[in-house]
Design a protein around this motif. Structure first.
Motif, PDB file in Angstrom:
ATOM      1  N   GLY A  80      -7.403   2.747  -2.497  1.00  0.00           N
ATOM      2  CA  GLY A  80      -6.811   1.448  -2.753  1.00  0.00           C
ATOM      3  C   GLY A  80      -5.667   1.191  -1.802  1.00  0.00           C
ATOM      4  N   ILE A  81      -5.444  -0.071  -1.502  1.00  0.00           N
ATOM      5  CA  ILE A  81      -4.310  -0.487  -0.686  1.00  0.00           C
ATOM      6  C   ILE A  81      -3.286  -1.129  -1.610  1.00  0.00           C
ATOM      7  CG2 ILE A  81      -3.524  -2.085   1.121  1.00  0.00           C
ATOM      8  CD1 ILE A  81      -5.104   0.239   2.269  1.00  0.00           C
ATOM      9  N   TYR A  82      -2.030  -0.680  -1.504  1.00  0.00           N
ATOM     10  CA  TYR A  82      -0.964  -1.179  -2.364  1.00  0.00           C
ATOM     11  C   TYR A  82       0.211  -1.669  -1.531  1.00  0.00           C
ATOM     12  CZ  TYR A  82      -3.220   0.754  -6.484  1.00  0.00           C
ATOM     13  OH  TYR A  82      -4.110   1.005  -7.483  1.00  0.00           O
ATOM     14  N   LYS A  83       0.898  -2.655  -2.078  1.00  0.00           N
ATOM     15  CA  LYS A  83       2.105  -3.180  -1.444  1.00  0.00           C
ATOM     16  C   LYS A  83       3.154  -3.391  -2.535  1.00  0.00           C
ATOM     17  CE  LYS A  83       3.368  -6.223   2.222  1.00  0.00           C
ATOM     18  NZ  LYS A  83       2.898  -7.094   3.267  1.00  0.00           N
ATOM     19  N   SER A  84       4.397  -3.001  -2.248  1.00  0.00           N
ATOM     20  CA  SER A  84       5.472  -3.131  -3.232  1.00  0.00           C
ATOM     21  C   SER A  84       5.726  -4.593  -3.570  1.00  0.00           C
ATOM     22  CB  SER A  84       6.763  -2.510  -2.695  1.00  0.00           C
ATOM     23  OG  SER A  84       6.600  -1.132  -2.517  1.00  0.00           O
ATOM     24  N   ILE A  85       5.978  -4.855  -4.844  1.00  0.00           N
ATOM     25  CA  ILE A  85       6.318  -6.195  -5.305  1.00  0.00           C
ATOM     26  C   ILE A  85       7.551  -6.099  -6.199  1.00  0.00           C
ATOM     27  CG2 ILE A  85       3.945  -7.063  -5.204  1.00  0.00           C
ATOM     28  CD1 ILE A  85       3.870  -6.764  -8.294  1.00  0.00           C
ATOM     29  N   LEU A 142      -1.995  -2.957 -10.747  1.00  0.00           N
ATOM     30  CA  LEU A 142      -0.548  -2.791 -10.645  1.00  0.00           C
ATOM     31  C   LEU A 142      -0.252  -1.318 -10.913  1.00  0.00           C
ATOM     32  CD1 LEU A 142       0.892  -5.868 -12.595  1.00  0.00           C
ATOM     33  CD2 LEU A 142       0.722  -5.580 -10.120  1.00  0.00           C
ATOM     34  N   SER A 143       0.593  -0.748 -10.080  1.00  0.00           N
ATOM     35  CA  SER A 143       1.027   0.634 -10.251  1.00  0.00           C
ATOM     36  C   SER A 143       2.525   0.618 -10.516  1.00  0.00           C
ATOM     37  CB  SER A 143       0.723   1.430  -8.975  1.00  0.00           C
ATOM     38  OG  SER A 143       1.276   2.720  -9.078  1.00  0.00           O
ATOM     39  N   VAL A 144       2.947   1.261 -11.598  1.00  0.00           N
ATOM     40  CA  VAL A 144       4.355   1.314 -11.974  1.00  0.00           C
ATOM     41  C   VAL A 144       4.784   2.772 -11.964  1.00  0.00           C
ATOM     42  CG1 VAL A 144       6.056   0.761 -13.761  1.00  0.00           C
ATOM     43  CG2 VAL A 144       4.052  -0.723 -13.447  1.00  0.00           C
ATOM     44  N   GLU A 145       5.917   3.044 -11.300  1.00  0.00           N
ATOM     45  CA  GLU A 145       6.458   4.404 -11.252  1.00  0.00           C
ATOM     46  C   GLU A 145       7.951   4.335 -11.503  1.00  0.00           C
ATOM     47  OE1 GLU A 145       5.503   5.955  -7.396  1.00  0.00           O
ATOM     48  OE2 GLU A 145       3.359   6.031  -7.818  1.00  0.00           O
ATOM     49  N   THR A 146       8.438   5.279 -12.309  1.00  0.00           N
ATOM     50  CA  THR A 146       9.881   5.360 -12.513  1.00  0.00           C
ATOM     51  C   THR A 146      10.410   6.567 -11.759  1.00  0.00           C
ATOM     52  OG1 THR A 146       9.666   6.684 -14.521  1.00  0.00           O
ATOM     53  CG2 THR A 146       9.758   4.294 -14.799  1.00  0.00           C
ATOM     54  N   SER A 154       3.902  -1.802  -7.609  1.00  0.00           N
ATOM     55  CA  SER A 154       3.077  -2.153  -6.448  1.00  0.00           C
ATOM     56  C   SER A 154       1.823  -2.866  -6.922  1.00  0.00           C
ATOM     57  CB  SER A 154       2.670  -0.898  -5.670  1.00  0.00           C
ATOM     58  OG  SER A 154       3.798  -0.213  -5.202  1.00  0.00           O
ATOM     59  N   HIS A 155       1.383  -3.808  -6.099  1.00  0.00           N
ATOM     60  CA  HIS A 155       0.130  -4.528  -6.366  1.00  0.00           C
ATOM     61  C   HIS A 155      -0.927  -3.983  -5.412  1.00  0.00           C
ATOM     62  CE1 HIS A 155      -2.758  -7.813  -5.452  1.00  0.00           C
ATOM     63  NE2 HIS A 155      -2.819  -7.820  -6.773  1.00  0.00           N
TER      64      HIS A 155
END
Length: 171
Positions: A80-85, A142-146, A154-155
């Motif tokens: 997958g390709i992700y970009k920060s949002i 959507l990927s969420v990391e703390t 990231s989307h």
């Protein structure tokens, strides 16, 4: 041995190690990834481990444009390709999120130990809590990391392995 035989000799230098063929599962810092007619340099790599499960995120840089290539071997290879949002999310992670008029549903969550390399070296040895969300068609994610008190979102969207070309930048 004459000059021509030295020039055209097929003998290899036995002391020089061969370049390891790259796959999405062994990309290295300094490699070049061609995707969507753009060449990106791999400047960071994060290896996540949650129990016996492992997956990777590669930070790809072209000029000032940064994207992430996510790779995991589940039942089959997934990319997958992700970009920060910018999307405010707090814990406990909600069951659904809204972004750009699309509803994303919680798919999985957990805690992973990470190994960081290159520009991601500063998170080496840390632990992240993560949550993955997908839309109803499972075409966008959507990927969420703390990371401590900071939350990153990231989307992304899935791609096929044939959409990238990997050029080894080192052995």
């Amino acid at each position: 041995m004459g000059l021509f035989s030295k020039l055209f000799s097929k003998q290899k230098n036995r002391n020089q190690p061969e370049v390891q063929e790259r796959t999405p599962l062994n990309i290295q810092i300094g490699d070049i990834i061609s995707y969507d007619l753009v060449d990106y340099e791999v400047v960071g790599k994060i290896t996540y481990r949650d129990g016996s499960y492992k997956w990777y995120s590669y930070q790809l840089l072209e000029g000032r444009n940064t994207i992430w290539l996510a790779v995991e071997m589940d039942e089959e290879l997934e990319l997958g390709i992700y970009k920060s949002i910018v999307l405010p999310v707090s814990e406990p992670f909600p069951k659904k999120l809204e972004h750009d008029g699309i509803t994303y549903y919680l798919d999985e969550k957990g805690e992973a130990n990470v190994t960081g390399e290159g520009r991601s070296e500063n998170i080496n040895g840390r632990t992240t809590r993560y949550a993955d969300y997908c839309d109803e068609e499972e075409e966008q994610f959507l990927s969420v990391e703390t990371w401590g008190s900071e939350t990153e979102v990231s989307h992304g969207y899935p791609i096929e392995e044939y959409e990238i070309k990997i050029i080894a930048g080192s052995m």
